[in-house]
Enzyme design. Structure first.
Site, PDB file in Angstrom:
ATOM      1  N   LYS A 196       9.214 -67.488  -7.727  1.00 43.60           N
ATOM      2  CA  LYS A 196       8.047 -66.685  -7.063  1.00 43.60           C
ATOM      3  C   LYS A 196       6.908 -65.999  -7.557  1.00 43.60           C
ATOM      4  O   LYS A 196       6.544 -64.739  -7.165  1.00 43.60           O
ATOM      5  CB  LYS A 196       8.730 -65.837  -5.723  1.00 43.60           C
ATOM      6  N   ASP A 231      19.864 -62.442   0.021  1.00 42.16           N
ATOM      7  CA  ASP A 231      19.271 -62.168   1.513  1.00 42.16           C
ATOM      8  C   ASP A 231      19.821 -62.787   2.605  1.00 42.16           C
ATOM      9  O   ASP A 231      20.076 -62.098   3.840  1.00 42.16           O
ATOM     10  CB  ASP A 231      17.673 -62.271   1.571  1.00 42.16           C
TER      11      ASP A 231
HETATM   12 MG    MG Z   1      12.878 -62.015   2.733  1.00 39.13          MG
END
Ligand code: MG
Ligand code: ADP
Length: 491
Positions: A196, A231
């Protein structure tokens, strides 16, 4: 990368420059009763992105098979099937003050939660969000973690009297870290690589918890990480706190991933540790690639990406890519099919100029002249469009989003049927909840509907009544805090 046999052959690249050639081409195009210009590229696109039941079934079955292969040994399939070391899920009895820290992309979030056990549950919660300065994404590990630790220290200083630590305990943190980690225990894991857009030096190969603990020490901050989680795992834990039937969590945001509750005795790669019990497996399903209906636009986008050949499922279904696929189709339509009357706007060639939220806004346009579509095209690509061209654009958006949503649904069924095969009736024979989160799922109603349609088609109406696909908004913050509490070093 696997490519379906139905992929179109769109012929050699041939921009339409001469007016005569354009007239001939346009005369060959049909116009639907809806007013959409049916260009050859649209027809090919719709054919090759189609997800009829046999395609969905194939994807769901391949997902099940790949999950099984990934549980046998590391490297056994596209799916890493990472052991989370989360072996107990929140029960509701968790107590006391805990913190969570979520480092996922452009921001980090800090949360504190006062848990009150079975009766009071979440007594109080506060959070703060801090943007990570761009330059820290390219500096050293110490600089990044010092910045995070100082943000955490400022947040901790503001702790009001509503929050109280139980005697003899420290402030503990559930650390949600959404980059690829080789987990080594519930509170340690080695960073495999940054993704990312991060290019921080010194972290890959090191334990991210140690990096954070050391930075907190440098700040004089007396806190410690007791759970390091992904997550999806945090989302599953957060949703399970309120609902015992949650068995799967799926993130559909910038990227995508899924985790689920697995029986330890059906995980061959756990070797000797096959006591009875459950654990959470982080599938890393973004890497799935088997039997997907892909097009030349997907192949070209993949080839131009920073990770060619990787994350093919993610590139087909997640928010970072849907807009970019649409842009690539529109560029070819402008060049070959004269979508904008032969004009090819320069900005249509800019990678990632069209974002998924723009695609979503265009699909919500209910005005008779598709004025919203017209102004988005004009704002982003500086192009004037006819109503017919706008209708075609909306059909392209719908085609790509429909494929994405339906394939995500097939992936979910793949996970559920793997669980069902190993538990005989304990999934499909009773209420089972899939906790969903992420900006794409939250904000895109058509995507959500396509996903649900695919699940219903695959499972049939009787079974799908038992499968609840439910948005769990921001469950991951509380989830990580709960995992810190249940894995407390002081309890
Ligand atoms: Mg997220
Ligand atoms: P992340 O995945 O980075 O943790 P989110 O879960 O908030 O963050 O997801 C953000 C992503 O969700 C964006 O990159 C975008 O692709 C998608 N998204 C955000 N808003 C919308 C919207 N209105 N319509 C469609 N997709 C959206």
């Amino acid at each position: 990368m696997a490519v379906a046999a139905t992929s179109p052959s769109l012929g050699p690249f041939s921009p339409v420059r001469s007016p005569t050639k354009r007239r001939i081409l346009q005369s060959r195009m049909a116009v639907r009763s809806t007013g959409t210009i049916v260009t050859p590229i649209l027809i090919d696109l719709q054919k090759s992105c189609a997800t009829p039941l046999p395609v969905l079934r194939h994807v769901a079955d391949a997902m099940t098979d790949d999950m099984r292969a990934g549980l046998v040994c590391d490297g056994g399939s596209d799916l890493k099937m990472i052991l989370s070391y989360v072996n107990s899920l929140p029960t509701g009895n968790e107590n006391g003050l805990v913190y969570a820290l979520d480092l996922g992309g452009t921001n980090f979030r800090v949360i504190r939660v006062q848990l009150g056990g079975k009766d009071e549950r979440v007594v109080d919660t506060e959070f703060d969000q801090v943007a990570i300065p761009q330059e820290l994404m390219y500096r050293t590990s110490e600089e990044l973690f010092d910045f995070i630790a100082s943000g955490l220290a400022k947040f901790a200083e503001k702790e009001s009297g509503k929050f109280s630590l139980s005697p003899g305990r420290k402030r503990e943190i559930g650390f949600t870290f959404s980059f690829p980690v080789k987990q080594t225990s519930i509170d340690s894991g080695i960073l495999i690589k940054w993704t990312k857009g991060f290019a921080v030096s010194g972290t890959p190969g090191n334990c991210v918890v140690a990096c954070l603990n050391e930075a907190m020490e440098r700040q004089g901050l007396d806190m410690r990480v007791s759970a390091l989680v992904n997550d999806t795992v945090a989302t599953l834990a957060g949703a399970r706190y309120w609902d015992d039937d949650v068995m799967v969590a799926v993130i559909l945001g910038t990227g995508t991933n899924a985790c689920y509750v697995e029986r330890t005795d059906v995980i061959p790669k756990m070797h000797g540790h096959t006591s009875s019990g459950n654990t959470i497996i982080n599938t890393e399903w973004g890497a799935f690639s088997n039997g997907l209906p892909l097009t030349e636009f997907d192949r070209d986008m993949d080839a131009a990406s920073i990770n060619p050949g990787e994350q093919i499922f993610e590139k087909t279904i997640s928010g970072m890519y849907l807009g970019e696929i649409v842009r690539r189709v529109l560029l070819k339509m402008a060049e070959v099919d004269a979508l904008f009357g032969g004009f090819v706007p320069e900005k249509l060639s800019t990678p990632f100029a069209l974002m998924t939220p723009d695609v979503c806004s265009m699909q919500q346009d209910i005005t008779s002249d598709l004025g919203v579509v017209g102004s988005i095209l004009n704002n982003i690509f500086e192009v004037k469009s006819s109503i017919r061209a706008r209708k075609t654009v909306v059909e392209v958006c719908d085609t790509i989003v429909k494929r994405g949503g339906r394939l995500a649904g097939a992936g979910i069924v793949g996970i559920l049927q793997k669980m069902e095969q190993d538990s005989e009736g304990l999934i499909f024979g009773k209420r089972t909840v899939v906790a969903m989160d992420g900006g794409l799922y939250e904000h895109y109603p058509q995507y959500r509907k396509y996903l649900q349609d695919a699940v219903t088609e695959l499972l049939g109406s009787d079974i799908s009544k038992n499968v609840i696909i439910d948005h769990s908004k921001d469950g991951s913050g509380i989830g990580a805090a709960l995992l810190a509490a249940s894995n407390s070093k002081y309890a």
